[in-house]
Design a protein around this motif. Structure first.
Motif, PDB file in Angstrom:
ATOM      1  N   GLU A 132       0.838  -1.209   0.000  1.00 24.61           N
ATOM      2  CA  GLU A 132       0.000   0.000   0.000  1.00 24.61           C
ATOM      3  C   GLU A 132       0.870   1.256   0.000  1.00 24.61           C
ATOM      4  O   GLU A 132       0.559   2.235  -0.685  1.00 24.61           O
ATOM      5  CB  GLU A 132      -0.921  -0.001   1.224  1.00 24.61           C
ATOM      6  N   ILE A 133       1.952   1.244   0.755  1.00 25.88           N
ATOM      7  CA  ILE A 133       2.857   2.396   0.792  1.00 25.88           C
ATOM      8  C   ILE A 133       3.509   2.584  -0.575  1.00 25.88           C
ATOM      9  O   ILE A 133       3.626   3.712  -1.070  1.00 25.88           O
ATOM     10  CB  ILE A 133       3.917   2.212   1.894  1.00 25.88           C
ATOM     11  N   SER A 135      10.959   1.515  -8.868  1.00 27.99           N
ATOM     12  CA  SER A 135      10.104   1.171  -7.727  1.00 27.99           C
ATOM     13  C   SER A 135       8.727   0.710  -8.196  1.00 27.99           C
ATOM     14  O   SER A 135       8.129  -0.174  -7.590  1.00 27.99           O
ATOM     15  CB  SER A 135       9.992   2.344  -6.767  1.00 27.99           C
ATOM     16  N   LYS A 136       8.218   1.279  -9.283  1.00 30.62           N
ATOM     17  CA  LYS A 136       6.918   0.873  -9.825  1.00 30.62           C
ATOM     18  C   LYS A 136       6.978  -0.570 -10.317  1.00 30.62           C
ATOM     19  O   LYS A 136       6.046  -1.349 -10.111  1.00 30.62           O
ATOM     20  CB  LYS A 136       6.516   1.816 -10.963  1.00 30.62           C
ATOM     21  N   ILE A 137       8.074  -0.961 -10.938  1.00 29.05           N
ATOM     22  CA  ILE A 137       8.227  -2.339 -11.405  1.00 29.05           C
ATOM     23  C   ILE A 137       8.233  -3.297 -10.217  1.00 29.05           C
ATOM     24  O   ILE A 137       7.591  -4.355 -10.251  1.00 29.05           O
ATOM     25  CB  ILE A 137       9.517  -2.479 -12.243  1.00 29.05           C
ATOM     26  N   LEU A 138       8.947  -2.926  -9.148  1.00 28.77           N
ATOM     27  CA  LEU A 138       8.985  -3.778  -7.950  1.00 28.77           C
ATOM     28  C   LEU A 138       7.606  -3.890  -7.303  1.00 28.77           C
ATOM     29  O   LEU A 138       7.169  -4.987  -6.931  1.00 28.77           O
ATOM     30  CB  LEU A 138       9.972  -3.219  -6.930  1.00 28.77           C
ATOM     31  N   VAL A 139       6.914  -2.786  -7.178  1.00 28.51           N
ATOM     32  CA  VAL A 139       5.590  -2.796  -6.555  1.00 28.51           C
ATOM     33  C   VAL A 139       4.610  -3.616  -7.402  1.00 28.51           C
ATOM     34  O   VAL A 139       3.828  -4.405  -6.862  1.00 28.51           O
ATOM     35  CB  VAL A 139       5.077  -1.349  -6.351  1.00 28.51           C
ATOM     36  N   ASP A 140       4.680  -3.467  -8.722  1.00 24.20           N
ATOM     37  CA  ASP A 140       3.782  -4.232  -9.593  1.00 24.20           C
ATOM     38  C   ASP A 140       4.014  -5.735  -9.483  1.00 24.20           C
ATOM     39  O   ASP A 140       3.066  -6.521  -9.511  1.00 24.20           O
ATOM     40  CB  ASP A 140       3.942  -3.786 -11.045  1.00 24.20           C
ATOM     41  N   SER A 141       5.269  -6.135  -9.336  1.00 20.50           N
ATOM     42  CA  SER A 141       5.541  -7.567  -9.195  1.00 20.50           C
ATOM     43  C   SER A 141       4.990  -8.101  -7.874  1.00 20.50           C
ATOM     44  O   SER A 141       4.459  -9.213  -7.819  1.00 20.50           O
ATOM     45  CB  SER A 141       7.036  -7.845  -9.312  1.00 20.50           C
ATOM     46  N   HIS A 142       5.078  -7.315  -6.811  1.00 23.77           N
ATOM     47  CA  HIS A 142       4.517  -7.742  -5.531  1.00 23.77           C
ATOM     48  C   HIS A 142       2.985  -7.764  -5.575  1.00 23.77           C
ATOM     49  O   HIS A 142       2.362  -8.618  -4.946  1.00 23.77           O
ATOM     50  CB  HIS A 142       5.008  -6.839  -4.398  1.00 23.77           C
ATOM     51  N   ILE A 143       2.393  -6.832  -6.302  1.00 24.72           N
ATOM     52  CA  ILE A 143       0.937  -6.839  -6.447  1.00 24.72           C
ATOM     53  C   ILE A 143       0.485  -8.085  -7.197  1.00 24.72           C
ATOM     54  O   ILE A 143      -0.513  -8.722  -6.825  1.00 24.72           O
ATOM     55  CB  ILE A 143       0.463  -5.550  -7.155  1.00 24.72           C
ATOM     56  N   ARG A 144       1.214  -8.446  -8.238  1.00 26.68           N
ATOM     57  CA  ARG A 144       0.879  -9.676  -8.972  1.00 26.68           C
ATOM     58  C   ARG A 144       0.980 -10.899  -8.065  1.00 26.68           C
ATOM     59  O   ARG A 144       0.183 -11.831  -8.164  1.00 26.68           O
ATOM     60  CB  ARG A 144       1.811  -9.842 -10.172  1.00 26.68           C
ATOM     61  N   PHE A 145       1.972 -10.886  -7.159  1.00 25.09           N
ATOM     62  CA  PHE A 145       2.132 -12.007  -6.231  1.00 25.09           C
ATOM     63  C   PHE A 145       0.963 -12.082  -5.248  1.00 25.09           C
ATOM     64  O   PHE A 145       0.434 -13.162  -4.976  1.00 25.09           O
ATOM     65  CB  PHE A 145       3.458 -11.876  -5.477  1.00 25.09           C
ATOM     66  N   LEU A 196       1.193 -14.962  -9.429  1.00 23.95           N
ATOM     67  CA  LEU A 196       2.603 -15.293  -9.420  1.00 23.95           C
ATOM     68  C   LEU A 196       2.903 -16.129  -8.177  1.00 23.95           C
ATOM     69  O   LEU A 196       2.467 -15.787  -7.085  1.00 23.95           O
ATOM     70  CB  LEU A 196       3.408 -13.981  -9.388  1.00 23.95           C
ATOM     71  N   ALA A 197       3.630 -17.228  -8.356  1.00 28.34           N
ATOM     72  CA  ALA A 197       4.019 -18.064  -7.221  1.00 28.34           C
ATOM     73  C   ALA A 197       5.228 -17.427  -6.529  1.00 28.34           C
ATOM     74  O   ALA A 197       5.842 -16.497  -7.035  1.00 28.34           O
ATOM     75  CB  ALA A 197       4.354 -19.471  -7.697  1.00 28.34           C
ATOM     76  N   ILE A 198       5.571 -17.957  -5.358  1.00 29.24           N
ATOM     77  CA  ILE A 198       6.681 -17.397  -4.583  1.00 29.24           C
ATOM     78  C   ILE A 198       8.000 -17.523  -5.339  1.00 29.24           C
ATOM     79  O   ILE A 198       8.812 -16.597  -5.345  1.00 29.24           O
ATOM     80  CB  ILE A 198       6.770 -18.038  -3.171  1.00 29.24           C
ATOM     81  N   PHE A 199       8.206 -18.647  -6.035  1.00 25.61           N
ATOM     82  CA  PHE A 199       9.448 -18.803  -6.793  1.00 25.61           C
ATOM     83  C   PHE A 199       9.460 -17.897  -8.013  1.00 25.61           C
ATOM     84  O   PHE A 199      10.511 -17.410  -8.430  1.00 25.61           O
ATOM     85  CB  PHE A 199       9.649 -20.263  -7.194  1.00 25.61           C
ATOM     86  N   GLY A 200       8.292 -17.659  -8.574  1.00 29.96           N
ATOM     87  CA  GLY A 200       8.194 -16.698  -9.671  1.00 29.96           C
ATOM     88  C   GLY A 200       8.514 -15.295  -9.209  1.00 29.96           C
ATOM     89  O   GLY A 200       9.167 -14.517  -9.912  1.00 29.96           O
ATOM     90  N   LEU A 201       8.047 -14.932  -8.012  1.00 27.21           N
ATOM     91  CA  LEU A 201       8.357 -13.618  -7.447  1.00 27.21           C
ATOM     92  C   LEU A 201       9.854 -13.470  -7.207  1.00 27.21           C
ATOM     93  O   LEU A 201      10.439 -12.426  -7.508  1.00 27.21           O
ATOM     94  CB  LEU A 201       7.589 -13.401  -6.138  1.00 27.21           C
TER      95      LEU A 201
END
Length: 117
Positions: free
Chosen positions: A3-4, A66-76, A81-86
């Motif tokens: 969220e942050i 930072s947007k790319i990192l946040v988007d990947s966590h949102i997908r997880f 996205l699985a944990i190994f995919g993350l």
């Protein structure tokens, strides 16, 4: 922390749009991935007016990262996205930061300016 991260991306996008508005650059568009694109073919005068400092572009690239990192966590968190995919995505992001963003274009120029000061 997601969220942050989303709030930081949203507020920084608004801040950069305010900077564009303050310079009266209605012909430039900042998309949600922090790509700066012209709306129309720019004249020479508009091109000269739309030049930004290296600091602006470095901030834009850091925010893109930072947007790319946040988007990947949102997908997880959504389950796409699985944990190994993350783990693979985060590893790829950190090892290929030069390809995903253009930070390397602006970092050395800014470091040179800081040394001069």
């Amino acid at each position: 922390w997601i969220e942050i991260g989303k709030n930081i991306c949203k507020e920084s996008h608004q801040m950069m749009n305010l900077i564009l508005g303050r310079k009266n650059l209605a012909f430039l568009n900042l998309d949600n991935n922090f790509n700066l694109k012209p709306i129309k073919t720019l004249t020479t005068k508009e091109r000269k007016k739309s030049r930004f400092s290296n600091t602006f572009h470095l901030c834009r690239e850091i925010l893109r990262f930072s947007k790319i990192l946040v988007d990947s966590h949102i997908r997880f968190t959504k389950g796409n996205l699985a944990i190994f995919g993350l783990i693979d995505v985060i590893y790829y992001i950190f090892t290929h930061i030069g390809h995903l963003t253009g930070i390397y274009r602006y970092k050395y120029k800014i470091m040179k300016q800081i040394r001069i000061c």
